[in-house]
Design a protein around this motif. Structure first.
Motif, short mmCIF file in Angstrom:
data_model
loop_
_atom_site.label_atom_id
_atom_site.label_comp_id
_atom_site.label_asym_id
_atom_site.label_seq_id
_atom_site.Cartn_x
_atom_site.Cartn_y
_atom_site.Cartn_z
N CYS A 1 0.83 -1.20 0.00
CA CYS A 1 0.00 0.00 0.00
C CYS A 1 0.87 1.26 0.00
O CYS A 1 0.66 2.17 -0.80
N LEU A 2 1.86 1.31 0.88
CA LEU A 2 2.73 2.48 0.97
C LEU A 2 3.55 2.67 -0.31
O LEU A 2 3.75 3.80 -0.76
N GLN A 3 3.98 1.59 -0.91
CA GLN A 3 4.74 1.68 -2.16
C GLN A 3 3.88 2.22 -3.29
O GLN A 3 4.37 2.97 -4.14
N LYS A 4 2.61 1.87 -3.30
CA LYS A 4 1.69 2.41 -4.31
C LYS A 4 1.57 3.93 -4.22
O LYS A 4 1.27 4.59 -5.19
N PHE A 5 1.82 4.45 -3.03
CA PHE A 5 1.77 5.90 -2.83
C PHE A 5 3.15 6.54 -2.89
O PHE A 5 3.33 7.67 -2.48
N GLY A 6 4.12 5.81 -3.41
CA GLY A 6 5.44 6.37 -3.68
C GLY A 6 6.44 6.31 -2.54
O GLY A 6 7.53 6.86 -2.66
N TYR A 7 6.09 5.68 -1.45
CA TYR A 7 7.02 5.58 -0.33
C TYR A 7 7.95 4.38 -0.52
O TYR A 7 7.51 3.31 -0.96
N GLU A 8 9.20 4.56 -0.17
CA GLU A 8 10.13 3.43 -0.11
C GLU A 8 9.93 2.77 1.24
O GLU A 8 9.86 3.44 2.27
N THR A 9 9.81 1.45 1.24
CA THR A 9 9.58 0.73 2.49
C THR A 9 10.79 -0.14 2.82
O THR A 9 11.42 -0.71 1.93
N ILE A 10 11.08 -0.22 4.11
CA ILE A 10 12.15 -1.07 4.61
C ILE A 10 11.49 -2.00 5.64
O ILE A 10 11.32 -1.63 6.80
N PRO A 11 11.07 -3.20 5.20
CA PRO A 11 10.29 -4.08 6.08
C PRO A 11 11.14 -5.06 6.89
O PRO A 11 12.16 -5.56 6.42
N PHE A 12 10.68 -5.31 8.12
CA PHE A 12 11.29 -6.33 8.98
C PHE A 12 10.17 -7.06 9.71
O PHE A 12 9.24 -6.44 10.20
N ASN A 13 10.30 -8.40 9.79
CA ASN A 13 9.27 -9.14 10.50
C ASN A 13 9.68 -9.47 11.94
O ASN A 13 9.00 -10.22 12.62
N ASN A 14 10.79 -8.87 12.39
CA ASN A 14 11.12 -8.93 13.80
C ASN A 14 11.95 -7.71 14.20
O ASN A 14 12.73 -7.20 13.40
N PRO A 15 11.78 -7.25 15.42
CA PRO A 15 12.44 -6.02 15.85
C PRO A 15 13.96 -6.15 16.00
O PRO A 15 14.67 -5.16 15.88
N VAL A 16 14.46 -7.34 16.26
CA VAL A 16 15.90 -7.54 16.42
C VAL A 16 16.62 -7.23 15.10
O VAL A 16 17.62 -6.51 15.08
N ASP A 17 16.10 -7.75 13.99
CA ASP A 17 16.70 -7.46 12.69
C ASP A 17 16.59 -5.97 12.35
O ASP A 17 17.50 -5.38 11.78
N ALA A 18 15.46 -5.37 12.71
CA ALA A 18 15.28 -3.93 12.45
C ALA A 18 16.30 -3.12 13.25
O ALA A 18 16.89 -2.18 12.71
#
Length: 166
Positions: A53-70
């Motif tokens: 959804c955010l990418q469709k609005f032009g935002y670059e996303t940096i996703p992580f599925n756990n906080p340790v990796d983030a």
């Protein structure tokens, strides 16, 4: 209709939702941002949905599925172009509060906003909301489930600099 056409019929018509999906399906480059958004959520489906959804609005996303990796990413990367961090509250390795606290302890000069999303707001967060927002500098707390148009609206408000807790 060809395979790239999306159609949404809402009965009765909901203009806000209709406009949102028209923009989302017709022109993914309508909004152009130089802003990155770091997202942390242990539910991969929600993480992917938010990113798409955010990418469709032009935002670059940096996703992580756990906080340790983030946290590892934040500690080893230049995140100066990161405008916003969106994090879930309840995650297996550490809570969203612990994650935010570790970021704030590392460097108090980060200029990004923080959006906390949780399905547990009423039971775990509401009674201590002011203390949390003051000590951790959380810019916005919202409850899951969240409609995608509301997510985009909140992201745009935060990135434009409208600080508030509600």
């Amino acid at each position: 209709m060809d395979e790239n056409t999306a159609c949404l019929i809402v009965m009765p018509p909901n203009n806000k939702l209709w406009r949102f999906f028209l923009i989302l399906t017709n022109n993914s480059n309508y909004y152009n941002h130089n802003n990155s958004i770091l997202l942390v959520d242990d539910e991969k489906d929600i993480l992917n949905l938010f990113c798409d959804c955010l990418q469709k609005f032009g935002y670059e996303t940096i996703p992580f599925n756990n906080p340790v990796d983030a946290l590892n990413y934040i500690n080893t990367s230049n995140i100066s172009n990161c405008s916003l961090i969106i994090t879930d509250y309840k995650m297996p390795q550490m809570s969203g509060f612990e994650f935010i606290k570790k970021i704030r302890e590392k460097d108090t000069t980060f200029k990004f906003k923080i959006l906390l999303i949780s399905a547990f707001i009423k039971s775990d967060i509401m009674y201590m909301r002011n203390d949390i927002s003051d000590s951790l500098r959380i810019d916005k707390i919202i409850e899951k489930p969240i409609h995608l148009e509301n997510l985009i609206e909140e992201v745009q408000k935060l990135i434009r600099g409208m600080d508030y807790i509600s």
